[in-house]
Motif scaffolding. Structure first.
Motif, PDB file in Angstrom:
ATOM      1  N   ILE A  95       0.838  -1.208   0.000  1.00 43.41           N
ATOM      2  CA  ILE A  95       0.000   0.000   0.000  1.00 43.41           C
ATOM      3  C   ILE A  95       0.870   1.253   0.000  1.00 43.41           C
ATOM      4  O   ILE A  95       0.514   2.269  -0.602  1.00 43.41           O
ATOM      5  N   ARG A  96       2.030   1.189   0.643  1.00 44.04           N
ATOM      6  CA  ARG A  96       2.933   2.349   0.633  1.00 44.04           C
ATOM      7  C   ARG A  96       3.534   2.568  -0.755  1.00 44.04           C
ATOM      8  O   ARG A  96       3.814   3.710  -1.150  1.00 44.04           O
ATOM      9  N   LYS A  97       3.713   1.503  -1.477  1.00 42.80           N
ATOM     10  CA  LYS A  97       4.277   1.612  -2.824  1.00 42.80           C
ATOM     11  C   LYS A  97       3.226   2.005  -3.850  1.00 42.80           C
ATOM     12  O   LYS A  97       3.481   2.839  -4.739  1.00 42.80           O
ATOM     13  N   LYS A  98       2.027   1.440  -3.738  1.00 42.41           N
ATOM     14  CA  LYS A  98       1.018   1.602  -4.785  1.00 42.41           C
ATOM     15  C   LYS A  98       0.163   2.855  -4.612  1.00 42.41           C
ATOM     16  O   LYS A  98      -0.265   3.453  -5.611  1.00 42.41           O
ATOM     17  N   ALA A  99      -0.116   3.262  -3.369  1.00 39.01           N
ATOM     18  CA  ALA A  99      -0.994   4.421  -3.159  1.00 39.01           C
ATOM     19  C   ALA A  99      -0.480   5.690  -3.851  1.00 39.01           C
ATOM     20  O   ALA A  99      -1.264   6.409  -4.479  1.00 39.01           O
ATOM     21  N   PRO A 100       0.827   5.996  -3.774  1.00 40.00           N
ATOM     22  CA  PRO A 100       1.305   7.211  -4.455  1.00 40.00           C
ATOM     23  C   PRO A 100       1.255   7.125  -5.977  1.00 40.00           C
ATOM     24  O   PRO A 100       1.456   8.143  -6.656  1.00 40.00           O
ATOM     25  N   ARG A 101       1.002   5.958  -6.526  1.00 41.80           N
ATOM     26  CA  ARG A 101       0.933   5.801  -7.976  1.00 41.80           C
ATOM     27  C   ARG A 101      -0.490   5.841  -8.507  1.00 41.80           C
ATOM     28  O   ARG A 101      -0.722   5.686  -9.707  1.00 41.80           O
ATOM     29  N   ILE A 102      -1.465   5.986  -7.597  1.00 42.96           N
ATOM     30  CA  ILE A 102      -2.873   6.035  -8.000  1.00 42.96           C
ATOM     31  C   ILE A 102      -3.250   7.479  -8.318  1.00 42.96           C
ATOM     32  O   ILE A 102      -3.097   8.372  -7.500  1.00 42.96           O
ATOM     33  N   GLY A 103      -3.759   7.731  -9.503  1.00 45.44           N
ATOM     34  CA  GLY A 103      -4.209   9.076  -9.848  1.00 45.44           C
ATOM     35  C   GLY A 103      -3.098   9.925 -10.439  1.00 45.44           C
ATOM     36  O   GLY A 103      -1.980   9.464 -10.630  1.00 45.44           O
ATOM     37  N   PRO A 104      -3.412  11.180 -10.785  1.00 47.91           N
ATOM     38  CA  PRO A 104      -4.728  11.808 -10.607  1.00 47.91           C
ATOM     39  C   PRO A 104      -5.810  11.178 -11.494  1.00 47.91           C
ATOM     40  O   PRO A 104      -5.521  10.567 -12.511  1.00 47.91           O
ATOM     41  N   VAL A 105      -7.057  11.371 -11.072  1.00 47.62           N
ATOM     42  CA  VAL A 105      -8.212  10.905 -11.822  1.00 47.62           C
ATOM     43  C   VAL A 105      -8.995  12.121 -12.301  1.00 47.62           C
ATOM     44  O   VAL A 105      -9.226  13.066 -11.537  1.00 47.62           O
ATOM     45  N   TYR A 106      -9.388  12.113 -13.564  1.00 44.79           N
ATOM     46  CA  TYR A 106     -10.144  13.223 -14.163  1.00 44.79           C
ATOM     47  C   TYR A 106     -11.558  12.745 -14.504  1.00 44.79           C
ATOM     48  O   TYR A 106     -11.731  11.808 -15.282  1.00 44.79           O
ATOM     49  N   LEU A 107     -12.570  13.398 -13.911  1.00 48.57           N
ATOM     50  CA  LEU A 107     -13.958  13.055 -14.200  1.00 48.57           C
ATOM     51  C   LEU A 107     -14.832  14.298 -14.058  1.00 48.57           C
ATOM     52  O   LEU A 107     -14.404  15.317 -13.502  1.00 48.57           O
ATOM     53  N   ARG A 108     -16.078  14.190 -14.523  1.00 47.45           N
ATOM     54  CA  ARG A 108     -17.011  15.314 -14.429  1.00 47.45           C
ATOM     55  C   ARG A 108     -17.863  15.256 -13.164  1.00 47.45           C
ATOM     56  O   ARG A 108     -18.793  16.038 -13.006  1.00 47.45           O
ATOM     57  N   SER A 109     -17.553  14.349 -12.284  1.00 44.25           N
ATOM     58  CA  SER A 109     -18.244  14.264 -10.998  1.00 44.25           C
ATOM     59  C   SER A 109     -17.196  14.132  -9.901  1.00 44.25           C
ATOM     60  O   SER A 109     -16.331  13.260  -9.963  1.00 44.25           O
ATOM     61  N   ALA A 110     -17.283  14.999  -8.892  1.00 41.56           N
ATOM     62  CA  ALA A 110     -16.317  14.948  -7.794  1.00 41.56           C
ATOM     63  C   ALA A 110     -16.429  13.638  -7.021  1.00 41.56           C
ATOM     64  O   ALA A 110     -15.416  12.993  -6.705  1.00 41.56           O
ATOM     65  N   ASN A 111     -17.657  13.218  -6.727  1.00 46.27           N
ATOM     66  CA  ASN A 111     -17.841  11.971  -5.987  1.00 46.27           C
ATOM     67  C   ASN A 111     -17.364  10.765  -6.794  1.00 46.27           C
ATOM     68  O   ASN A 111     -16.777   9.832  -6.253  1.00 46.27           O
ATOM     69  N   ALA A 112     -17.638  10.806  -8.098  1.00 45.96           N
ATOM     70  CA  ALA A 112     -17.195   9.697  -8.948  1.00 45.96           C
ATOM     71  C   ALA A 112     -15.676   9.622  -8.990  1.00 45.96           C
ATOM     72  O   ALA A 112     -15.094   8.533  -8.982  1.00 45.96           O
ATOM     73  N   ALA A 113     -15.012  10.768  -9.001  1.00 39.34           N
ATOM     74  CA  ALA A 113     -13.545  10.783  -9.003  1.00 39.34           C
ATOM     75  C   ALA A 113     -13.001  10.200  -7.710  1.00 39.34           C
ATOM     76  O   ALA A 113     -12.050   9.404  -7.715  1.00 39.34           O
ATOM     77  N   ALA A 114     -13.595  10.598  -6.572  1.00 39.48           N
ATOM     78  CA  ALA A 114     -13.163  10.068  -5.276  1.00 39.48           C
ATOM     79  C   ALA A 114     -13.401   8.561  -5.197  1.00 39.48           C
ATOM     80  O   ALA A 114     -12.561   7.799  -4.706  1.00 39.48           O
ATOM     81  N   ASN A 115     -14.568   8.133  -5.678  1.00 34.32           N
ATOM     82  CA  ASN A 115     -14.883   6.707  -5.670  1.00 34.32           C
ATOM     83  C   ASN A 115     -13.924   5.911  -6.547  1.00 34.32           C
ATOM     84  O   ASN A 115     -13.526   4.798  -6.203  1.00 34.32           O
ATOM     85  N   LYS A 116     -13.564   6.484  -7.682  1.00 39.21           N
ATOM     86  CA  LYS A 116     -12.655   5.777  -8.586  1.00 39.21           C
ATOM     87  C   LYS A 116     -11.288   5.594  -7.953  1.00 39.21           C
ATOM     88  O   LYS A 116     -10.677   4.517  -8.060  1.00 39.21           O
ATOM     89  N   LEU A 117     -10.777   6.616  -7.280  1.00 38.17           N
ATOM     90  CA  LEU A 117      -9.500   6.477  -6.578  1.00 38.17           C
ATOM     91  C   LEU A 117      -9.572   5.365  -5.528  1.00 38.17           C
ATOM     92  O   LEU A 117      -8.657   4.561  -5.393  1.00 38.17           O
ATOM     93  N   GLN A 118     -10.686   5.355  -4.797  1.00 37.80           N
ATOM     94  CA  GLN A 118     -10.896   4.320  -3.779  1.00 37.80           C
ATOM     95  C   GLN A 118     -10.853   2.928  -4.416  1.00 37.80           C
ATOM     96  O   GLN A 118     -10.182   2.022  -3.932  1.00 37.80           O
ATOM     97  N   ARG A 119     -11.581   2.771  -5.522  1.00 40.23           N
ATOM     98  CA  ARG A 119     -11.643   1.472  -6.189  1.00 40.23           C
ATOM     99  C   ARG A 119     -10.290   1.057  -6.761  1.00 40.23           C
ATOM    100  O   ARG A 119      -9.920  -0.117  -6.715  1.00 40.23           O
ATOM    101  N   LEU A 120      -9.552   2.017  -7.314  1.00 38.39           N
ATOM    102  CA  LEU A 120      -8.252   1.699  -7.898  1.00 38.39           C
ATOM    103  C   LEU A 120      -7.280   1.191  -6.839  1.00 38.39           C
ATOM    104  O   LEU A 120      -6.547   0.215  -7.060  1.00 38.39           O
ATOM    105  N   LEU A 121      -7.259   1.854  -5.680  1.00 45.18           N
ATOM    106  CA  LEU A 121      -6.370   1.400  -4.609  1.00 45.18           C
ATOM    107  C   LEU A 121      -6.852   0.077  -4.032  1.00 45.18           C
ATOM    108  O   LEU A 121      -6.058  -0.833  -3.779  1.00 45.18           O
TER     109      LEU A 121
END
Length: 228
Positions: free
Chosen positions: A164-190
């Motif tokens: 998690i220490r290695k992979k978390a800094p490699r997640i994102g940035p995420v670009y979307l037209r919904s703030a909640n969707a962007a946050a959810n996508k980061l969560q799902r990716l990690l």
């Protein structure tokens, strides 16, 4: 035996990106002001609060254990049971930037992971008097299960934390037209990066527990006592 619990949640922080910070991303959107490399990581493990219970009979233990006993045959009577509530809980903090025209980018700000057991409960049939050969045999067997749960967690926890220490800094940035969707996508990716490691640990626990819950092993243990 274990009861898994898989939980995740996220926190979102909004920031309006300034014109000086914006550059044009490849997709034609303004570039996210942060690259998401600075993620605070918090990881907690728990070996579980161990409790022993002696008030149930074999029939009640059989009902608790469900279908596990069927593979041992109709003559198998449960005398003990160990239950660990296996937990995986991932929580992320997300920073959201407004890029204008209904566009957003999101980066991880923090990730908190809990793996382990809140409780480990050991049940011993009330048929057997404490201190008897049979009671001690059951207790020793169930304590091996307890050690399997705890040793396997200890074995895997370090690798999961490194991941998690290695992979978390490699997640994102995420670009979307919904703030909640962007946050959810980061969560799902990690989560997609870390959850398989937890499941691998869970499978390892199941394999090790199955090795001692065999007809041959039960026969060896029961041969040491006379009053089953």
């Amino acid at each position: 035996m274990k009861f898994p619990s898989f939980l995740f949640s996220f926190l979102v922080f909004f920031i309006l990106a300034s014109g000086e910070q914006q550059a044009w991303a490849k997709n034609g959107w303004p570039k996210c002001p942060e690259n998401g490399r600075n993620v605070e990581i918090f990881m907690e493990t728990s070996m579980g609060d161990l409790k022993y219970h002696k008030g149930l009979n074999s029939r009640q233990l059989s009902k608790m254990r469900g279908n596990v006993g069927r593979r041992l045959g109709p003559m198998w009577i449960p005398t003990g049971l160990t239950v660990a509530d296996e937990n995986y809980h991932l929580k992320t903090g997300t920073k959201i930037y407004q890029l204008g025209r209904g566009r957003f980018c999101a980066v991880l700000e923090s990730a908190q992971l809990f793996i382990g057991y809140r409780n480990i409960d050991v049940y011993i049939s009330n048929k057997y008097r404490q201190g008897s050969c049979e009671h001690d045999s059951i207790l020793n067997h169930e304590n091996v299960h307890v050690q399997i749960f705890r040793d396997t967690l200890y074995k895997h926890a370090g690798g999961i934390e490194r991941a998690i220490r290695k992979k978390a800094p490699r997640i994102g940035p995420v670009y979307l037209r919904s703030a909640n969707a962007a946050a959810n996508k980061l969560q799902r990716l990690l989560d997609a990066q870390i959850r398989p490691l937890f499941k691998r640990m869970s499978s390892d626990i199941s394999r090790k527990n199955a090795r001692i819950d065999t007809k041959a092993n039960y026969r060896r243990e029961q041969a040491m006592c006379q009053d089953w």
